[in-house]
Design a protein around this motif. Structure first.
Motif, short mmCIF file in Angstrom:
data_model
loop_
_atom_site.label_atom_id
_atom_site.label_comp_id
_atom_site.label_asym_id
_atom_site.label_seq_id
_atom_site.Cartn_x
_atom_site.Cartn_y
_atom_site.Cartn_z
N LEU A 39 40.02 55.30 34.60
CA LEU A 39 41.11 56.02 33.90
C LEU A 39 42.09 56.41 35.10
O LEU A 39 41.79 56.45 36.02
CB LEU A 39 40.20 57.49 33.32
N GLN A 40 43.39 56.62 34.44
CA GLN A 40 44.31 56.89 35.19
C GLN A 40 44.97 58.15 34.75
O GLN A 40 45.10 58.28 33.64
CB GLN A 40 45.35 55.87 35.61
N GLU A 41 45.76 58.79 35.51
CA GLU A 41 46.39 59.96 35.23
C GLU A 41 47.62 59.32 34.12
O GLU A 41 48.22 58.43 34.36
CB GLU A 41 47.35 60.60 36.21
N GLY A 42 47.62 60.30 33.24
CA GLY A 42 48.69 60.03 32.16
C GLY A 42 47.95 59.39 30.85
O GLY A 42 48.37 59.19 29.71
N ASP A 43 46.72 58.41 31.14
CA ASP A 43 45.93 57.85 29.97
C ASP A 43 45.31 58.75 29.30
O ASP A 43 45.34 60.01 29.76
CB ASP A 43 45.40 56.75 30.66
N TYR A 44 44.75 58.38 28.03
CA TYR A 44 43.96 59.26 27.18
C TYR A 44 42.44 58.94 27.49
O TYR A 44 42.27 57.84 27.52
CB TYR A 44 44.28 59.03 25.69
N CYS A 45 41.70 60.00 27.95
CA CYS A 45 40.18 59.68 28.06
C CYS A 45 39.60 59.63 26.83
O CYS A 45 39.39 60.56 26.19
CB CYS A 45 39.48 60.73 28.90
N LYS A 46 39.42 58.16 26.46
CA LYS A 46 38.60 58.19 25.13
C LYS A 46 37.27 58.23 25.04
O LYS A 46 36.58 57.95 24.09
CB LYS A 46 39.26 56.66 24.60
#
Length: 190
Positions: A39-46
């Protein structure tokens, strides 16, 4: 992959063989190479992530690009940007593999289905969240009240193997101290 999850679950709750057999349908398996992002900042944690093998870190980056590690997680631990996962908003955390890892991923939809179809999992996650809150409270108190040496000694008491698996600069970041300070502390402990 699933034996680690089943072992972890059955240490905390009673889980029927039928429920154990049903669990794999809710998860997806993923392999991560060392330094690969989950995960990276700005992505959505799905998805919520269970670590079957390996070691991951969760962290933020400051304006200078310096990592501030909030979690080091290994086999039997869960990791995610929970607010992003629950509220469907952009993540503020980065999560990547410190070492090659194997993880199980569960989407929000499958998480909800699993809780409905395997009621014991409701109890498991309640226990997990309670323990997580206690741990975060203790970490906050430690961060605000303990000296750097006390923080390090406490970490070693909880996780005596950490120095063998986690590089010193990552331990220092997790403790909120510089690698140089950690080096000095380690020398005085010899």
């Amino acid at each position: 992959m699933f034996p680690t999850l089943i072992k972890h679950l059955t240490e905390k709750i009673a889980l029927s063989e039928e429920a154990q057999a049903k669990l794999p349908q809710f998860f997806e398996h993923k392999t991560l190479a060392k330094k690969e992002f989950l995960l990276q900042e700005g992505d959505y944690c799905k998805q919520l992530t269970f670590i079957s093998k390996g070691l991951l870190k969760s962290y933020t980056l400051d304006d200078k690009g310096q990592e501030h590690i909030s979690l080091l997680a290994w086999e039997g631990w869960w990791v995610s940007d929970f607010k992003s996962f629950i509220c469907d908003e952009p993540a503020i955390l980065y999560i990547d593999a410190v070492e090659a890892s194997e993880v199980l991923l569960i989407t929000h939809e499958n998480y909800e289905k699993m809780l409905l179809e395997i009621p014991a999992m409701e109890r498991y996650f309640r226990i997990l969240y309670q323990n997580s809150l206690v741990t975060k409270d203790r970490r906050l108190i430690s961060s605000n009240s303990y000296s750097a040496e006390e923080k390090y000694r406490h970490l070693l008491k909880l996780y005596p193997f950490i120095g063998k698996r986690v590089p010193q600069h990552l331990i220092a970041s997790f403790l909120g101290i510089t690698p140089e300070t950690l080096s000095r502390i380690k020398k005085t402990m010899l």
